[in-house]
Design an enzyme around this catalytic site. Structure first.
Site, short mmCIF file in Angstrom:
data_model
loop_
_atom_site.label_atom_id
_atom_site.label_comp_id
_atom_site.label_asym_id
_atom_site.label_seq_id
_atom_site.Cartn_x
_atom_site.Cartn_y
_atom_site.Cartn_z
N HIS A 272 0.84 -1.20 0.00
CA HIS A 272 0.00 0.00 0.00
C HIS A 272 0.88 1.26 0.00
O HIS A 272 0.76 2.11 -0.89
CB HIS A 272 -0.92 -0.02 1.23
CG HIS A 272 -1.77 1.20 1.38
ND1 HIS A 272 -3.09 1.23 1.01
CD2 HIS A 272 -1.48 2.45 1.83
CE1 HIS A 272 -3.58 2.45 1.24
NE2 HIS A 272 -2.62 3.21 1.74
N GLU A 273 1.77 1.35 1.00
CA GLU A 273 2.62 2.54 1.09
C GLU A 273 3.56 2.62 -0.11
O GLU A 273 3.91 3.71 -0.57
CB GLU A 273 3.41 2.54 2.40
CG GLU A 273 2.54 2.54 3.68
CD GLU A 273 1.49 3.65 3.74
OE1 GLU A 273 1.67 4.70 3.09
OE2 GLU A 273 0.47 3.45 4.42
N HIS A 276 1.91 4.51 -2.84
CA HIS A 276 2.04 5.96 -2.61
C HIS A 276 3.44 6.43 -3.00
O HIS A 276 3.61 7.43 -3.68
CB HIS A 276 1.84 6.28 -1.12
CG HIS A 276 0.43 6.27 -0.65
ND1 HIS A 276 -0.54 7.04 -1.24
CD2 HIS A 276 -0.19 5.60 0.36
CE1 HIS A 276 -1.70 6.85 -0.60
NE2 HIS A 276 -1.51 5.97 0.37
N GLU A 302 -4.41 7.89 -3.16
CA GLU A 302 -4.90 6.65 -2.55
C GLU A 302 -5.26 5.62 -3.62
O GLU A 302 -5.21 4.42 -3.38
CB GLU A 302 -6.11 6.97 -1.65
CG GLU A 302 -6.54 5.84 -0.74
CD GLU A 302 -5.50 5.47 0.34
OE1 GLU A 302 -4.49 6.18 0.47
OE2 GLU A 302 -5.71 4.46 1.02
ZN ZN Z 1 -2.88 5.30 1.80
#
Ligand code: ZN
Length: 509
Positions: A272-273, A276, A302
């Site tokens: 997830h990170e 980003h 996101e």
């Molecule tokens: Zn996030």
């Protein structure tokens, strides 16, 4: 000729000033990263002062007579129209920040920075003691500061609109209310179908035994490398709550947290990170030291993290390639089949913890936070009413009741950061990610096949080119229309969920 010379001089001086302001912001960002990863506890009070000083310097430069003069010149249509695209975008974006800064009293800004630095340790302590009451005084202050901020910035319908605009430019309660209503209407029948299917995937092997932290971190780093995250321009560290930040496209900081009794969650949060972080790393480096070197909105940001976490990291294609590697790192998983693993990581179950919730219930977590935040900012709810409201909504939407405040109103870090109006961008991210991924599949043709062979770079390169490179030069709406050919459309996300979970749980729409 005279005008043209003035324009060139003004543009250069404007760019130099923008660079300085950006350097101060980048330094604030690194001190904030340090505060949550490395800083010893006693450093907190002075760190708050340091951050407040940097914020003040940056605000002074942003609202300086020089900046006012440059913008006045460069915003004149006769001059603006002749600027190159990058300079136009810079004048536009800095102009937006300038107008907002001019409306925000410096005392309010300083109070906000000092209060939120103090709030972080207060939240950590309250959460450890499971006592919301300990967090109430500082949260009351944060809400009142946000209400003052909304009044200063101005709004048409709800003060919450002014706060939403900080994270997703242009977004309003008027647009969000029907969007959430639609999602609620679509997700409830899906949840009902799943509950009624009588099937519960076995997840025991994900938690049985101990999965040592160093090996989990090494596996996360390996996957991040294969996704295309550049460790020469980034790091992965540990923090209480995973996040990503950094100071430029060449210095991106990711954090994760490891549970030694859960083989999947650290990897999932790292992916997830990583999504980003790869957005930040993928921006055209020519935009560095300007506000254009950042994601265009939090919703689009996101969408990048959720795509790697879910569309990729919870897909059968991905695990066809990576389950054997995971089994090599953790031999106790040796007898687990691909289907068993795929079903286990896609179990649907109401949980207290948003960051560990599944794709189907996730947006219901966001919905309840959205409703509570809106009521707090509009003055319809008091701070000491939060735990009760939290429990009631959780029961209504998810059918469960938190046993204590740590499971309830204290689980998210965002309010201690002073962030109100941020949560809805998570739901936008889910919607954007499904729409982008649908286009990626069409344009790349064999995307799932390449992923199932462990080749993640074709997707990364497509995202770099289509979404990342422009940074903030294009708005969210422009990007989604350019890339997918239409504005944000929730049906891609709903269709994706129904197709995936309909198959796993053998249910029909
Ligand atoms: Zn996030």
């Amino acid at each position: 000729m005279q005008t043209s010379m003035t324009t060139v001089t003004s543009l250069k001086a404007f760019q130099a000033l923008v660079n300085e302001i950006h350097d101060l912001g980048a330094t604030q960002s690194l001190l904030g990263w340090d505060l949550e990863t490395m800083m010893p506890a006693k450093g907190a009070p002075l760190r708050a002062k340091q951050l407040a000083t940097l914020a003040k310097l940056s605000h002074n430069l942003m609202t300086s007579p020089d900046m006012q003069e440059h913008l006045k010149t460069l915003r004149q249509p006769s001059i603006y129209d002749r600027l190159d695209t990058m300079s136009q975008a810079l004048v536009r974006e800095v102009g937006i920040v300038f107008d907002k800064s001019a409306k925000t009293p410096i005392e309010l800004l300083q109070e906000m920075v000092e209060t939120t630095a103090e709030a972080h340790s207060s939240w950590v302590e309250a959460r450890a003691n499971k006592q919301f009451k300990q967090f109430e005084p500082v949260l009351r202050k944060i809400i009142s500061l946000n209400q003052r901020l909304a009044e200063a910035l101005g709004y048409e319908d709800s003060p919450y609109d002014a706060l939403l605009d900080e994270y997703e430019p242009g977004l309003t309660v008027k647009q969000l209310d029907p969007l959430f209503a639609k999602l609620k209407a679509e997700l409830v029948p899906l949840l009902k179908g799943i509950h009624g299917s009588g099937y519960q995937p076995d997840v025991s092997f994900l938690h049985e035994g101990t999965f040592p932290a160093p090996r989990q971190l090494a596996f996360s780093e390996m996957v991040l490398r294969e996704m295309g995250f550049d460790f020469e321009a980034g790091r992965l560290d540990l923090s209480a709550h995973p996040f990503s930040s950094g100071s430029s496209t060449l210095d991106v900081r990711l954090t994760t947290r490891v549970d030694e009794h859960d083989v999947f969650s650290a990897l999932s949060s790292s992916m997830h990170e990583g999504g980003h972080g790869m957005y930040e790393q993928g921006i055209n480096p020519a935009l560095n030291r300007t506000p254009l070197a950042s994601g265009t909105s939090l919703g689009i940001h996101e969408s990048q993290s959720r795509m790697w976490e879910n569309q990729v990291g919870r897909s059968k294609a991905f695990w066809r390639a990576y389950l054997p590697k995971l089994q090599a790192a953790f031999p106790e998983l040796g007898s687990v089949t691909l289907d068993q693993f795929y079903h286990a990581i896609n179990r649907v179950k109401s949980t207290f913890i948003r960051v560990e919730s599944d794709e189907v219930t996730y947006n219901l977590h966001i919905l309840m936070r959205y409703e509570i935040e809106k009521a707090l900012i509009e003055g319809r709810m008091k701070v000491d009413e939060i735990p009760e409201a939290w429990a009631a909504k959780m029961q209504d939407y998810l059918g469960i009741t938190p046993r204590n405040d740590a499971e309830g109103a204290l689980q998210d870090i965002h309010w201690s950061h002073g962030s109100f109006g941020y949560f809805p961008t998570y739901t936008l991210g889910n919607l954007y990610s499904a729409q982008f991924f649908n286009t990626a599949k069409q344009q790349l043709g064999n995307l799932e096949e390449t992923i199932s062979q462990g080749q993640l770079l074709p997707l990364k390169n497509w995202l770099n080119k289509e979404i990342h490179a422009v940074g903030k030069m294009e708005t969210a709406d422009t990007i989604v229309r350019r890339v997918t050919g239409e504005p944000l459309n929730a049906s891609y996300f709903v269709d994706y969920l129904w197709a995936k979970y309909g198959e796993i749980f053998s249910i029909k729409r």
